[in-house]
Design a protein around this motif. Structure first.
Motif, short mmCIF file in Angstrom:
data_model
loop_
_atom_site.label_atom_id
_atom_site.label_comp_id
_atom_site.label_asym_id
_atom_site.label_seq_id
_atom_site.Cartn_x
_atom_site.Cartn_y
_atom_site.Cartn_z
N ALA A 92 46.74 47.98 68.43
CA ALA A 92 46.32 46.78 67.70
C ALA A 92 46.61 47.14 66.04
CB ALA A 92 44.95 46.48 68.02
N LEU A 93 46.05 48.29 65.71
CA LEU A 93 46.35 48.48 64.27
C LEU A 93 47.87 48.58 64.12
CD1 LEU A 93 45.15 49.16 61.38
CD2 LEU A 93 45.08 51.71 62.21
N GLY A 94 48.72 49.29 64.98
CA GLY A 94 50.26 49.32 64.62
C GLY A 94 50.73 47.96 64.44
N VAL A 95 50.53 47.28 65.58
CA VAL A 95 51.16 45.90 65.52
C VAL A 95 50.64 45.03 64.14
CG1 VAL A 95 51.16 43.57 66.63
CG2 VAL A 95 51.14 45.66 68.02
N ALA A 96 49.30 44.93 63.86
CA ALA A 96 48.81 44.52 62.38
C ALA A 96 49.59 45.19 61.37
CB ALA A 96 47.46 44.61 62.66
N THR B 74 53.83 28.87 59.44
CA THR B 74 53.27 29.71 58.36
C THR B 74 52.96 30.94 58.78
OG1 THR B 74 50.72 29.17 58.58
CG2 THR B 74 52.03 27.54 57.49
N GLU B 75 52.51 31.97 57.63
CA GLU B 75 52.18 33.36 58.38
C GLU B 75 50.81 33.32 59.23
OE1 GLU B 75 53.04 32.55 55.23
OE2 GLU B 75 54.09 34.12 53.98
N LYS B 76 50.01 32.12 59.09
CA LYS B 76 49.13 32.26 60.02
C LYS B 76 49.15 32.05 61.42
CE LYS B 76 45.95 33.12 56.63
NZ LYS B 76 45.00 31.97 56.30
N SER B 77 50.54 31.25 61.56
CA SER B 77 51.02 31.26 62.83
C SER B 77 51.33 32.25 63.63
CB SER B 77 52.31 30.46 62.97
OG SER B 77 52.21 29.06 62.27
N ASP B 78 51.60 33.62 62.83
CA ASP B 78 51.60 34.94 63.50
C ASP B 78 50.29 35.54 63.72
OD1 ASP B 78 54.41 34.79 63.56
OD2 ASP B 78 54.61 36.13 61.66
N VAL B 79 49.42 35.11 62.69
CA VAL B 79 47.96 35.66 62.89
C VAL B 79 47.56 35.02 64.06
CG1 VAL B 79 45.80 35.43 62.05
CG2 VAL B 79 47.79 35.78 60.48
N TYR B 80 47.54 33.70 64.40
CA TYR B 80 47.03 33.14 65.66
C TYR B 80 47.51 34.04 67.16
CZ TYR B 80 45.66 29.89 69.32
OH TYR B 80 45.12 29.41 70.34
N SER B 81 49.10 34.24 67.14
CA SER B 81 49.61 34.99 68.22
C SER B 81 49.06 36.33 68.20
CB SER B 81 51.02 34.99 67.85
OG SER B 81 51.69 33.66 67.90
N PHE B 82 48.80 36.89 67.23
CA PHE B 82 48.22 38.21 67.13
C PHE B 82 46.81 38.31 67.75
CE2 PHE B 82 45.72 41.79 65.30
CZ PHE B 82 46.26 42.68 65.76
N GLY B 83 45.99 37.15 67.34
CA GLY B 83 44.61 37.11 68.15
C GLY B 83 44.63 36.78 69.45
N VAL B 84 45.58 36.18 70.02
CA VAL B 84 45.54 36.08 71.45
C VAL B 84 46.19 37.46 71.96
CG1 VAL B 84 47.11 35.14 73.41
CG2 VAL B 84 46.37 33.73 71.42
N LEU B 85 46.99 38.25 71.33
CA LEU B 85 47.41 39.58 72.05
C LEU B 85 46.21 40.37 71.83
CD1 LEU B 85 49.30 42.08 72.58
CD2 LEU B 85 49.86 41.95 69.93
#
Length: 957
Positions: A739-743, A816-827
């Motif tokens: 999780a940290l690496g992807v973030a 927006t960048e927050k679109s990636d944040v959403y996908s990351f939350g699902v991950l």
């Protein structure tokens, strides 16, 4: 040129006349050049085309499934023949096309091209049961002659186009069983909407992800609508009372949504409705009074929160009722025995209510009654007759069962689905071999098969064979009236699925020989996909999903007429000469058209080219490999080094001269499929460098090849490890480090890349794991540059993977960048549950939110956490992890954290778990056989738009 000089030359004269006649005949028989070019383009984009598709004259050559009129193509019907590929944009050049039916070809995928809007004469557009995706193009509204539109059972996304409201001639609209989102569009003076479809009789929108309220404006008294099917969506708000204006309605399915408020009183004005489904919503208030709905056969209002009330007194007025389902509706008191005397009644399900007293079925109950299910109520006695009833009563969970009463009815078992199958017609079934099946007339043959789905049958008794005999007879009469080459058909194993659809297997047998030919199969498919067959009314609306027919006989009819040797030789020479000339002209036109199309579609045209580079872009970073070098590194692209394939092409493992392993993603030979993604990955990866981003070593762009050369990550994808495919055990520390690496990788893209980059397809299948289980974000084919846009977002067509897509981006098309944040939350949720984002039509975000209880340890999520999580997981660290995940998947981007905040929070969680966030994970190589590792490079998701990576094939010791 031939001239008649004397009667003595008559044989020669007749030969000349015959040659000229054939020349004229051949010239007029040739397909229009534009139509021929378009069909050849379709042929090139498809695999498994009919064997009759030879030559360059579809009309004159009688290509299977193609119908022509005056040299123009007017119909393409190619259902159930195993086509695969995409629908070329050249389809839009067939401007005389009236019918396009490509149903039941699961291999057909990709977007529906906008050029389909050029088909102004199209009356039937039928793509049932394929795998088309992307948005339904707005250009579909240009088809003002369209009568029949079936796009159901595909993967279409985004909103229903407003432009559909312009289809003023539309009779049938079926867009069910897709992934459509957004609200139901209505007109507002500036844009059209579905309220304008006054001639349309069928709105089939079920099994999508539609949201918002049903606009009251959608319904008017001028509508012809008879089927309103909106089941299994995410619709909310109140049911508009204007629905009562549509007096022609016969079937209404609003079940499995989130409707709230009272049921409108106007509903009982729908006196023609035979099936009404309101179950599994949040409806409140009094039970609706349905007095006057005398045609009602099937009523289901289960699982709502109506006000407590006694059993309604108006039920005996529903004299046509066959099925009553009111589970969890808070009805109370004693059941009136008059209920069971309704003459057509078959099934009563009143489970989980507050019924009490004595159950009295009475003596005049319906002769068709099969089941009374009263589980989980307060009934304390039953008035029994002297002999047993001929139907089943279930009282499990009532006082009568708790207090030591009779056990006869204290069981939870219910009747199983029917085992009905069509019986042979007074003959003994034949013993067939070679995958043949014995027909109803006991003949061995290869039947055309598929499945019928009835969306709202009027009955619930699956054991009554009379219904299926009626259906079978009706189908045979329909096929015979259309002069179909059918000997018989059989129906089998009727069942009810989770949508309450009646599902029946179908086999259709040829009237002669063992096989159907292509014409027979596509015609049968068209009769079912086009709803030409009308089932008896008690079966209600249906759709059919045909299987691929694999048993064409392949017999070609010999049409040669055996002209005399002299005439044959003379005429043959003339024909060959004419064909040679025509072929030359046609080939020249085709070549020129192909060159123009290639020039238009070449995404590399803007790159600077070197005369020595064969079109390779001049850039720093990636190495430009030659084709010969890569052949050497992969042992001539040997099967041993083939580690998988995807929609883009194949991926091979290679080794550089210095011993370093590489992964080579190779596009299909000579193809430009995925060219934009290819170009995007090169441009982005060549200028970003971070340990948590996969490294691009080089490219190859010569000899018609497109290849990307990456670093080799032998431990597969995160998805593979979570699913157990890779054999790697992911304990809690390893999941936190991933999780940290992807973030950190995403943070680099957002904050340190110049300009910033939005990945747009973050998912577990796009995160690779190297030897040390370091997470590396991959697959930049959908990425977008963001920094140059001062407005804070990029307006762009929605792309990505269903389940990971940001709903705000989905709705507004503003990335927006927050679109990636959403996908990351699902991950992150995937990391703790090991579940797919969408599984059995359940969304992981919704599941976690619904089950979460912050007053309990682990937030009460034990039921959905990955069982493989061990004692290394501390409750506090997991709870913080869940908190972060849900912050990332907030509905609006403004409420989500930035990736820099996410990184800091994960570092804090790791420290809470006793881990050092700056220490890398250890290698996993000791757990696997040396040399057997293979890289998992391929996409898995059917919703993905660009190449991903294959499941790992690592071999555990």
């Amino acid at each position: 040129m031939c001239m008649v000089l004397s009667w003595k030359m008559a044989p020669r004269v007749w030969l000349c006349i015959l040659a000229l006649f054939l020349q004229v005949l051949l010239t007029t028989a040739l397909t229009d050049a534009e139509d021929a070019a378009s069909l050849l383009s379709l042929k090139e984009s498809w695999a498994n085309v009919p064997s009759s598709w030879v030559g360059s004259d579809p009309c004159g050559g009688k290509w299977g499934g193609i119908s022509c009129l005056n040299s123009r193509v007017v119909s393409i019907t190619l259902s159930s023949i195993g086509l695969s590929g995409s629908l070329s944009g050249d389809i839009g050049n067939l401007v005389n096309l009236q019918t396009l039916d490509l149903s039941y070809n699961k291999g057909l995928s990709g977007n529906l091209p906008a050029s389909v809007g050029n088909l102004k004469k199209l009356t039937n557009l039928i793509l049932v049961g394929c795998n088309f995706g992307g948005p339904i193009p707005e250009s579909i509204g240009h088809l003002d002659q369209l009568v029949f539109l079936s796009l159901n059972s595909n993967n279409f996304i985004e909103e229903i186009p407003d432009s559909m409201g312009l289809l003023s001639q539309l009779y049938w609209l079926d867009i069910a069983d897709n992934e459509l989102t957004g609200s139901i569009p209505v007109s507002n003076g500036r844009k059209p909407g579905l309220d304008m479809l006054l001639k349309t009789k069928h709105f089939h929108f079920g099994n999508n992800r539609l949201t918002g309220e049903i606009p009251a404006q959608l319904f008017t008294s001028n509508m012809s609508l008879i089927h309103l099917l909106l089941e299994n969506n995410l619709l909310s708000g109140s049911i508009p009372d204007t629905v009562g204006l549509v007096s022609h309605l016969e079937v209404v399915r609003l079940d499995n949504n989130s409707f709230s408020g009272s049921v409108p009183a106007t509903l009982n004005k729908l006196t023609n409705v035979t099936e009404l489904f309101l179950s599994n919503n949040r409806l409140t208030g009094n039970l609706p009074n349905l007095t006057g709905m005398g045609s009602l056969n099937y009523l289901d209002m289960s699982n709502n929160t109506f006000d407590p009330s006694d059993f309604p007194s108006w039920f005996p007025t529903l004299q046509s009722l066959t099925t009553l389902v009111m589970e969890g509706t808070r009805i109370q008191g004693q059941l009136p025995n008059g209920l069971f005397s309704l003459p057509q009644l078959q099934t009563v399900k009143l489970r989980s209510n507050k019924l009490n007293g004595t159950l009295d079925v009475g003596s005049s109950y319906s002769s068709q009654l099969q089941l009374i299910d009263l589980r989980d109520n307060g009934i304390d006695a039953i008035k029994q007759r002297a002999r047993s009833y001929g139907f089943q009563i279930i009282l499990d969970g009532n006082r009568i069962c708790y207090e030591g009463g009779t056990n006869e009815y204290c069981t939870s078992s219910q009747p199983s689905n029917s085992s009905y199958s069509t019986l042979p017609d007074n003959c003994l079934p034949a013993q067939c071999s070679n995958h043949q099946v014995s027909s109803r007339t006991c003949k061995c043959a290869y039947p055309y098969t598929g499945t019928l789905y009835f969306r709202a049958p009027s009955f619930s008794n699956l054991e009554n064979s009379t219904y299926y005999e009626i259906l079978q007879e009706s189908m045979m009469k329909s096929f015979q009236s259309h002069q179909m080459p059918i000997d018989s058909l059989t129906l089998s194993t009727p069942t009810k699925n989770f949508n309450s659809y009646l599902v029946i297997g179908l086999q259709i047998f040829p009237s002669s020989g063992y096989h159907f030919n292509l014409t027979g199969v596509v015609t049968i498919g068209f009769l079912l996909s086009n709803q030409t067959f009308k089932p008896p009314k008690l079966f209600g609306p249906y759709f059919f999903i045909g299987d691929c027919y694999k048993y064409f006989d392949g017999v070609r009819t010999d049409k040669s007429k055996g002209y005399g040797i002299i005439i044959g030789a003379a005429v043959g020479g003339s024909i060959l000469l004419i064909l040679a000339i025509l072929a030359g002209v046609f080939a020249f036109r085709q070549k020129k058209k192909a060159e123009e199309a290639t020039l238009r579609s070449n995404p590399f045209a803007s790159w600077n080219k070197s005369k020595h580079s064969d079109g390779v872009p001049q850039m720093r970073g990636p190495t430009s490999f030659s084709f010969e070098e890569l052949k050497k590194y992969t042992n001539n692209f040997s099967d041993v080094n083939d580690v998988g394939s995807g929609g883009y092409g194949k991926v091979y493992r290679g080794m550089l001269p210095n011993g370093q392993f590489i992964a080579i993603k190779r596009a299909h030979n000579g193809s430009m499929q995925g060219a934009l993604e290819f170009k995007t990955e090169i441009e982005l990866l060549s200028r970003v460098h971070h340990k948590n981003l996969v490294r691009l070593h080089g490219i190859c762009f010569e000899q018609g090849e497109q290849m990307l050369i990456y670093e080799y990550c032998p431990n597969g994808t995160v998805k593979d490890s979570l699913s157990g495919k890779s054999g790697i055990r992911l304990d809690w520390p390893r999941r936190l480090r991933i999780a940290l690496g992807v973030a950190r990788g995403i943070q680099y893209l957002h904050d340190l890349a110049d300009p910033p980059i939005i990945h747009r397809d973050i998912k577990s299948n796009n995160v690779l794991l190297d030897d040390c289980l370091t997470a590396k974000v991959s697959d930049f084919g959908l990425s977008k540059l963001a920094g140059e846009h001062e407005i804070g977002h990029v307006s762009t067509q929605v792309k990505g993977t269903m389940g990971y897509l940001d709903p705000e981006y989905y709705m507004t098309q503003q990335l927006t960048e927050k679109s990636d944040v959403y996908s990351f939350g699902v991950l992150l949720l995937e990391l703790i549950t090991a579940r797919n984002p969408i599984e059995n039509r359940k969304y992981i975000v919704t599941e976690v939110k619904q089950q979460m209880d912050t007053t309990k340890e682990l937030y009460g999520l034990q039921g959905i956490l990955d069982p493989k999580l061990d004692s290394s997981m501390t409750p506090k660290s997991l709870e913080k992890f869940v908190d972060l995940s849900l912050r990332c998947v907030e509905n609006t981007g403004a409420d989500r954290p930035s990736m820099s905040e996410v990184v800091k929070e994960i570092e804090n969680i790791m420290e809470l778990a006793g881990l050092n966030p700056n220490v890398e994970s250890t290698s996993t190589s000791e757990n696997y056989k040396g040399g057997s590792k293979q890289s998992p490079y391929v996409e898995e998701s059917p919703f993905a738009y660009s190449g991903g990576y294959l499941p790992s094939k690592l071999e555990p010791k």
